[in-house]
Design a protein around this motif. Structure first.
Motif, PDB file in Angstrom:
ATOM      1  N   LEU A  78       0.840  -1.198   0.000  1.00  0.00           N
ATOM      2  CA  LEU A  78       0.000   0.000   0.000  1.00  0.00           C
ATOM      3  C   LEU A  78       0.869   1.239   0.000  1.00  0.00           C
ATOM      4  N   ILE A  79       0.574   2.133  -0.923  1.00  0.00           N
ATOM      5  CA  ILE A  79       1.266   3.420  -1.013  1.00  0.00           C
ATOM      6  C   ILE A  79       0.282   4.506  -0.615  1.00  0.00           C
ATOM      7  N   PHE A  80       0.625   5.273   0.412  1.00  0.00           N
ATOM      8  CA  PHE A  80      -0.227   6.380   0.832  1.00  0.00           C
ATOM      9  C   PHE A  80      -0.037   7.585  -0.090  1.00  0.00           C
ATOM     10  N   ALA A  98       2.318   1.153   6.139  1.00  0.00           N
ATOM     11  CA  ALA A  98       2.354   1.503   4.719  1.00  0.00           C
ATOM     12  C   ALA A  98       3.714   1.140   4.137  1.00  0.00           C
ATOM     13  N   ASN A  99       3.738   0.781   2.863  1.00  0.00           N
ATOM     14  CA  ASN A  99       4.986   0.407   2.209  1.00  0.00           C
ATOM     15  C   ASN A  99       5.736   1.615   1.659  1.00  0.00           C
ATOM     16  N   ASP A 100       4.995   2.661   1.295  1.00  0.00           N
ATOM     17  CA  ASP A 100       5.623   3.866   0.751  1.00  0.00           C
ATOM     18  C   ASP A 100       4.582   4.988   0.791  1.00  0.00           C
ATOM     19  N   TYR A 101       4.998   6.183   0.417  1.00  0.00           N
ATOM     20  CA  TYR A 101       4.061   7.306   0.348  1.00  0.00           C
ATOM     21  C   TYR A 101       4.478   8.240  -0.775  1.00  0.00           C
ATOM     22  N   LEU A 102       3.508   8.961  -1.316  1.00  0.00           N
ATOM     23  CA  LEU A 102       3.737  10.005  -2.314  1.00  0.00           C
ATOM     24  C   LEU A 102       3.019  11.265  -1.853  1.00  0.00           C
ATOM     25  N   THR A 103       3.710  12.379  -1.940  1.00  0.00           N
ATOM     26  CA  THR A 103       3.123  13.657  -1.557  1.00  0.00           C
ATOM     27  C   THR A 103       2.523  14.329  -2.783  1.00  0.00           C
ATOM     28  N   LYS A 104       1.243  14.618  -2.710  1.00  0.00           N
ATOM     29  CA  LYS A 104       0.563  15.303  -3.825  1.00  0.00           C
ATOM     30  C   LYS A 104       0.925  16.794  -3.829  1.00  0.00           C
TER      31      LYS A 104
END
Length: 379
Positions: A78-80, A98-104
């Motif tokens: 899951l990527i947040f 969570a496995n990773d995240y991306l900032t919008k």
């Protein structure tokens, strides 16, 4: 085609991500809120999930918690997706699993790189898991039939003699009966170990029951340990090989489980060392823990064998024919960790093995019970 689930409450963002993924040859399905996202994840079993954090009804953290609590979705990467860039928010997401995240906002290439990184990791995990499953399957295939058939053949063969050979003397009858009894006890121990191993695999997921087991016991351990090791030494005619140094200590463990741990460790030490070589059982304590060492001068284990120790694995089956399906040490380790302890092995192949058992003293159990994470892992 890899399937990706997008959980995002902003329609424009959700549609843009879906278009990017479809153009990149992904099967993209969407959910407009967290509740629907959990349902779709359970229904479609996607290969990866992209999930917004800030959503009404069920936010991203709630989604992740639901997914991780159900076996079919527990390991889906899951990527947040978050508009927040502060470290506390990102750290919280990672702590939730969570496995990773991306900032919008993010670029399409950034999104695709993050997705491919997680899919590649998942593929590698799947390959390693498959290899381990194949190894386990092979070990069960080779070991289990042998372990079951050997005592059964002994029982059946001796019974046939009693039935069909009228010339058997009373003395021979007694010897045959003793052989049958020995084979039956071996088979009984094996089946009990299989059942116990399965029970412990289930129990390790029951946090409340583990806490109850840990807190209710206060056992004077010295006499229990002595009774087990002396009985085993007598059974294998190795009383003279035994060296014992123990001090009294109260442990937070049930008597049945302590007996099982010690029985497996001493049985293993006798099994893989020769008559006439020493086996030491040494027990000491500090202000928090009891330390038990079982040392033998025998066959030993390589570092690779220690690392790969697990249920059903018996090393060098073609060279050595000792009884046992590899469950003994695994069960001892499971039980030790069940009570907040640790079991480690130090060994030099062909020379010496030391199994070091550490268990909390009874007055330490309330402290350990309050810890949020349980020290419980499966060989």
């Amino acid at each position: 085609m890899k399937k990706i689930l997008i959980i995002e409450d902003e329609p424009q963002v959700r549609e843009n991500i879906q278009e990017i993924l479809m153009l990149s040859n992904f099967d993209a399905i969407t959910a407009c809120n967290g509740m629907l996202g959990v349902e779709l994840a359970q229904c479609h079993a996607p290969d990866l999930i992209l999930c917004d954090i800030m959503m009404p009804e069920l936010d991203g953290y709630g989604v992740l918690k639901e997914l991780r609590h159900h076996h079919p979705t527990a390991t889906i990467p899951l990527i947040f997706l978050t508009a927040k860039s502060d470290r506390s928010s990102l750290r919280q997401g990672m702590e939730f699993g969570a496995n990773d995240y991306l900032t919008k906002p993010f670029e399409p290439d950034e999104l695709l790189r993050a997705i491919m990184a997680q899919l590649d990791k998942q593929s590698l995990i799947a390959q390693n898991t498959q290899a381990k499953l194949e190894e386990l399957s092979q070990s069960i295939t080779l070991s289990l039939p042998h372990e079951l058939h050997t005592p059964l053949n002994g029982i059946l063969g001796m019974a046939e003699i009693l039935i069909h050979d009228p010339g058997v003397s009373a003395e021979e009858t007694l010897e045959i009966a003793q052989t049958i009894r020995g084979s039956a006890l071996r088979l009984y121990r094996l089946t009990q170990n299989f059942l116990l191993h399965a029970e412990l695999e289930i129990l390790k997921r029951d946090t409340a029951r583990i806490q109850h087991l840990r807190c209710r016991s206060n056992l004077a351990a010295k006499s229990v340990i002595l009774s087990v090791i002396r009985k085993k030494a007598q059974e294998v005619d190795r009383v003279r090989d035994l060296g014992i140094e123990l001090r009294e200590v109260n442990l937070a463990i049930s008597e049945v489980h302590l007996k099982k741990i010690v029985d497996e460790l001493i049985d293993n030490a006798f099994k893989f060392s020769s008559t006439g070589t020493p086996v030491w059982v040494l027990g000491s304590a500090d202000h928090r823990f009891f330390h038990l060492q079982v040392i033998d001068i025998g066959r030993g284990m390589t570092s690779e064998q220690i690392e790969n120790l697990t249920a059903y694995i018996q090393f060098e089956r073609r060279t050595y024919e000792q009884q046992g399906a590899g469950l003994g040490l695994t069960i001892a380790k499971q039980l030790t960790e069940l009570y907040g302890g640790q079991l480690t092995i130090e060994s030099t192949s062909g020379q010496r093995t030391c199994v070091h058992l550490t268990l909390p003293k009874a007055n330490q159990m309330n402290i350990l019970a309050e810890q949020s994470s349980l020290n419980f892992h499966s060989s």
